[in-house]
Each structure stands twice: as C-alpha cells, then as structure tokens.
Design a protein around this motif. Structure first.
Motif, PDB file in Angstrom:
ATOM      1  N   ASP B  39       0.824  -1.218   0.000  1.00 14.89           N
ATOM      2  CA  ASP B  39       0.000   0.000   0.000  1.00 14.89           C
ATOM      3  C   ASP B  39       0.855   1.264   0.000  1.00 14.89           C
ATOM      4  O   ASP B  39       0.553   2.239  -0.688  1.00 14.89           O
ATOM      5  N   THR B  40       1.934   1.236   0.768  1.00 15.18           N
ATOM      6  CA  THR B  40       2.786   2.418   0.864  1.00 15.18           C
ATOM      7  C   THR B  40       3.440   2.729  -0.484  1.00 15.18           C
ATOM      8  O   THR B  40       3.469   3.883  -0.919  1.00 15.18           O
ATOM      9  N   GLU B  43       1.061   4.291  -2.779  1.00 14.78           N
ATOM     10  CA  GLU B  43       0.804   5.700  -2.426  1.00 14.78           C
ATOM     11  C   GLU B  43       1.949   6.599  -2.873  1.00 14.78           C
ATOM     12  O   GLU B  43       1.732   7.712  -3.357  1.00 14.78           O
ATOM     13  N   LEU B  61       3.207  12.240   2.865  1.00 12.05           N
ATOM     14  CA  LEU B  61       2.982  10.942   3.523  1.00 12.05           C
ATOM     15  C   LEU B  61       3.085  11.085   5.042  1.00 12.05           C
ATOM     16  O   LEU B  61       2.314  10.487   5.798  1.00 12.05           O
ATOM     17  N   ASN B  62       4.032  11.875   5.458  1.00 14.99           N
ATOM     18  CA  ASN B  62       4.275  12.088   6.877  1.00 14.99           C
ATOM     19  C   ASN B  62       3.038  12.679   7.559  1.00 14.99           C
ATOM     20  O   ASN B  62       2.619  12.244   8.631  1.00 14.99           O
ATOM     21  N   ARG B  64      -0.015  12.531   6.340  1.00 15.90           N
ATOM     22  CA  ARG B  64      -1.127  11.596   6.214  1.00 15.90           C
ATOM     23  C   ARG B  64      -1.091  10.571   7.347  1.00 15.90           C
ATOM     24  O   ARG B  64      -2.110  10.154   7.857  1.00 15.90           O
ATOM     25  N   TYR B  65       0.083  10.157   7.724  1.00 16.60           N
ATOM     26  CA  TYR B  65       0.195   9.073   8.712  1.00 16.60           C
ATOM     27  C   TYR B  65       0.676   9.558  10.065  1.00 16.60           C
ATOM     28  O   TYR B  65       0.858   8.751  10.971  1.00 16.60           O
ATOM     29  N   ASP B  66       0.914  10.841  10.163  1.00 15.08           N
ATOM     30  CA  ASP B  66       1.349  11.372  11.435  1.00 15.08           C
ATOM     31  C   ASP B  66       2.583  10.598  11.932  1.00 15.08           C
ATOM     32  O   ASP B  66       2.665  10.185  13.080  1.00 15.08           O
ATOM     33  N   ALA B  67       3.493  10.329  11.003  1.00 20.64           N
ATOM     34  CA  ALA B  67       4.697   9.556  11.345  1.00 20.64           C
ATOM     35  C   ALA B  67       5.583  10.344  12.301  1.00 20.64           C
ATOM     36  O   ALA B  67       5.489  11.568  12.385  1.00 20.64           O
ATOM     37  N   VAL B  73      11.041   8.956   6.985  1.00 18.93           N
ATOM     38  CA  VAL B  73      10.131   8.813   5.846  1.00 18.93           C
ATOM     39  C   VAL B  73      10.845   9.257   4.571  1.00 18.93           C
ATOM     40  O   VAL B  73      10.818   8.578   3.548  1.00 18.93           O
TER      41      VAL B  73
END
Lengths: 374, 100
Positions: B39-40, B43, B61-62, B64-67, B73
């Motif tokens: 999935d990653t 994306e 992405l960061n 979106r995922y609150d990494a 990332v």
C-alpha cells in the motif's frame, strides 16, 4: 490459492512469413484450420486475467496474420492486461499499427536478424529488412514502447556491437539479445547455430561496454547461452508457477517448448477453463514443486534456485524430463553438453522453418538425439 | 541513478500502476514485467507526478500518517524511488529541462 500466473503467452497462429531456422515453434506447425476462434481467444484472455495473469504476449508465428488482432487487443485492454506484440513486423502497415495502438496495445517487440541486410535476409529466409526498418519507424512515431529482439547464433554474433547500435539508431527502449535455445526447429540446425566459445567470450565484453554506452537511453537484456553456464537457468521461475502458454490450437502449456515433451498430454482451452487447467491438469502438476526430482536435484541446496533447470531440455537431451537439466555441472549428463561444445563447427546449413514440411531428421532431432557419451 | 530529496520523480511513460482484483493488490506494469506493490509503495507512486519533489512527497505521507520522524520517511521514499530509478521505471523530471 497463492500460485497465480503472471504472464499469458498467446501463440495466436503458427503461420509466419519468415523461415528463421532458430525458431522454437514445434516442427509440426499448427495449420490455420486448427486455430482458436476469436471468441475462444477472448474467453482465454478473460479467464487468464481473472486467474491473475497481468502481462499478455501476443505471439506466434506472426500474430499480424490474424485479422482479428485489433479486436483481441481491444478485449485484452478492457481486462487490464499490459500487452506486448511479438512480431516480425513483416506485413505491418502504418494504418494497422495505428489501429493496434488505438485498441490499447502498449509495447511492440520486433525481431531483427542481423545488422547487415544480406545476412539478415539469409537468416530470415526471405526479404524482410526494408519492411522491418520501416515498421520500426512507425512504431516510434506512434509512441509505442519499443523493443528490438535479436536471436543470437554463430552467423550474427560477430556483429553484436553493430546490432546493438542498430537498435539504438532505431530508437529502441529495450533490446533483448537472446542466444538461441534449442527447441523445435532450432534443434534441426543446432550445429550451424551454435556459437564458438570465442564468440561467447567476446560477446560478454561487447555487452558490458554497450550497457555503459546506452545507460538511460536503451535497456540491454542479454542472456548468456545456458550451455556455457555452470548451472541451469531457472526456467520460467519453476514449472507451472508463473507462466501460461496457449498454442494456436488451444493446448495450454507451462512453457512454449513443452509440447516437445511427448510423455505429457495437454488439456485444451476449448474443453476446460484456464483455471481448471492451471490448477488440475496433469501437465501443469507434473513438475511443480520438487517431488518429481531425481538426484542430484533432490538433495541439492540449489533446487529452489533453479528448479532443476529446463524440463524440455532434460527431455530433449536425455529422453527423461525428470532428470536434471544436462547443463548442470553436478550431473554426469553434463557430458552431453560438453561433447556438443567441443565439436568443430561445421559449415552453416539451415533447416528453414516451413509449414507442412517436416524434415526427416526432425523425427530424431525432436526427441533424443543419439550423442555418444564419454 | 540516485535521486536526491529535490528530485521530481515521475513514472516512466510506458509504466503504469493498476489495481489487480485477483490479488487485491496494486501492481506496477511495464514492458515484460510487473511488480506487486504494497500500500505504501502504491501511495508513493501515486504522488510521483514529476511536479512534487521527493521532499514534498515525504512530507505529504508524513502528514497523512502522522509519522514520528520526517527524516526517516524521507530516507525510505528516496531509497525506494532510487531503486526504481536504477531500473529506469522512475525518471527524474528536472525542473529546467523541456518536457520529454
């Protein structure tokens, strides 16, 4: 079920305008009356895609001979296949190429025989140079992904650098340099096709230089002839693991050369679904996994690396498809290969591929040739 | 070809991503090859439009995922896309060069 095919090779017809002696089609070529219909092929595509096949190779013979090619391409496109047309390009017009593009085909692979017209046409057994070069220009103009495919053998290996430069000048995105594999018609001309050791050694250096020269412009795919390798090729990623081939007459096989294994029988797409054949047919199950293996494969740590090599080659050279591929240096059968490599190359004489002509020598050559073992 | 954080990656024009119903996975298709994507990866490739830089892709992405760590990332995205660039499936669209 985890095992799914990734690639469907559809051999739409065995009819072909070329007569290349290196052809891997069987010597008993399927006649046009026995070919699958348009609806048959569409069903095969639909069922293969449902099973998971992603890539579709439209091959032959010469697939352009099928008048329904555009219709088949359009159908496969709606299914989501990434399609490659594997063609001689002889007979292609610009209009037809445009229609095939509109139908959704993405990648065209054109075969070339040599960098010199006279030699190329001698290998092809017919006039074809001008048509191929014109077709390549249209393929570029119409913005297909474009590959050049050249089967290599004794008569063209000395022109390898020029062949690669020709592909570069034609604007190819990729060039596949495939040393002849000895199946079907190619078996009949093996002694004339086999390269010398010297040619093989030089070819590697030429390819290395060309890879640097064309980096970022053209991909160069070079397959060393397996006769010169220590271990066999991991044929098709293992029997019945990824690859589906449907012959012009509808027989479904794990590899395009499998019909020469005369101890197997192949189910037909006219009679069964692709899923049924993939999962249940005796031919697909025959050499899946490793239960069928003999020594030295059975206890070999490489058995999941190369899967015992090529079943078709084992059968052709030993008469037993469950033996280790004779290319492998761990088997005593390697002597068969070494004897071929050590022979003095004879003058070149080709058995040209032709519909309806089965040379007398084909009968012996297609199964187990008598080769003295040391 | 190593990409940098300011590279503007774009899929090769003859490569495409599609969703495969049979496997319920995205797959990257190109001439004579297919790669199953997680999935990653799917994306990341969806963000490779030749406009966004790798830094911007990582930031998206960061967010979106609150990494936890943006740098991680960024490094992952850069490594993954550089691998595809080595195989010439992803190309760097230089901002100053003409479209081609």
């Amino acid at each position: 079920m985890d095992r799914r095919p990734t690639t469907l090779l559809a051999e739409l017809t065995h009819r072909c305008p070329l007569h290349c002696p290196y052809c891997s089609n069987p010597v008993d070529l399927a006649r046009s009356q026995s070919e699958l219909s348009t609806e048959d092929w569409k069903r095969v595509f639909t069922q293969s895609r449902e099973l998971g096949a992603l890539q579709l190779g439209l091959s032959g013979g010469e697939p352009l001979i099928r008048r329904d090619l555009e219709e088949l391409v359009a159908h496969a496109h709606t299914l989501g296949f990434y399609q490659t047309l594997v063609t001689s390009a002889v007979g292609l017009t610009r209009d037809r190429a445009a229609r095939i593009k509109d139908a959704g085909l993405e990648h065209v692979q054109i075969s070339f025989q040599d960098s010199e017209k006279e030699i190329a046409e001698k290998i092809a057994g017919t006039r074809s140079w001008d048509a191929k070069h014109q077709a390549a220009a249209w393929i570029k103009e119409l913005d297909f992904a474009f590959s050049v495919n050249v089967v290599l053998h004794r008569a063209n290996l000395d022109h390898l650098a020029e062949i690669i430069d020709m592909a570069g000048a034609l604007g190819a995105d990729r060039i596949e340099l495939a040393n002849t594999q000895y199946y079907g018609w190619a078996v009949l001309s093996r002694e004339s096709l086999m390269p010398t050791r010297d040619q093989i050694v030089r070819s590697e250096a030429i390819v290395d230089r060309a890879v640097e020269k064309y980096r970022g412009k053209m991909q160069i795919i070079y397959v060393l002839p397996d006769y010169y390798s220590e271990f066999p090729k991991p044929c098709q990623g293992g029997w019945g693991n990824f690859y589906l081939v449907v012959a012009p007459d509808g027989r479904v096989m794990p590899c395009h050369a499998a019909s020469q294994i005369t101890t197997l029988s192949f189910d037909n797409a006219r009679d069964h679904s692709i899923r049924h054949i993939w999962e249940e047919s005796s031919a697909f199950k025959a050499y899946r996994g490793d239960d069928w293996m003999q020594e030295p494969c059975r206890s070999c740590p490489r058995k999941h690396v190369d899967f015992g090599g090529c079943r078709c080659q084992a059968f052709a050279l030993t008469g037993d498809a469950t033996r280790t591929d004779p290319v492998c240096t761990l088997t005593s059968d390697r002597a068969i290969i070494d004897a071929m490599l050590d022979g003095t190359p004879p003058p070149i004489t080709y058995a040209y591929r032709e519909m309806g002509r089965i040379p007398a020598t084909a009968m012996a050559g297609a199964t187990a040739p008598s080769i003295d073992r040391e | 070809m190593a990409l940098t954080s300011s590279s503007r990656p774009k899929l090769w024009k003859f490569a495409r991503v599609q969703f495969d119903d049979a496997r319920q996975r995205s797959v990257l298709q190109y001439p004579e090859g297919a790669v199953l994507l997680n999935d990653t990866a799917a994306e990341i490739l969806a963000l490779c439009d030749g406009e966004r830089t790798i830094e911007e892709i990582a930031a998206t992405l960061n967010q979106r995922y609150d990494a936890d760590v943006l740098a991680d990332v960024l490094a992952d995205v850069q490594t993954y896309l550089s691998e595809l660039a080595d195989r010439e499936l992803v190309r760097d669209e230089m901002p100053s060069s003409p479209v081609g």
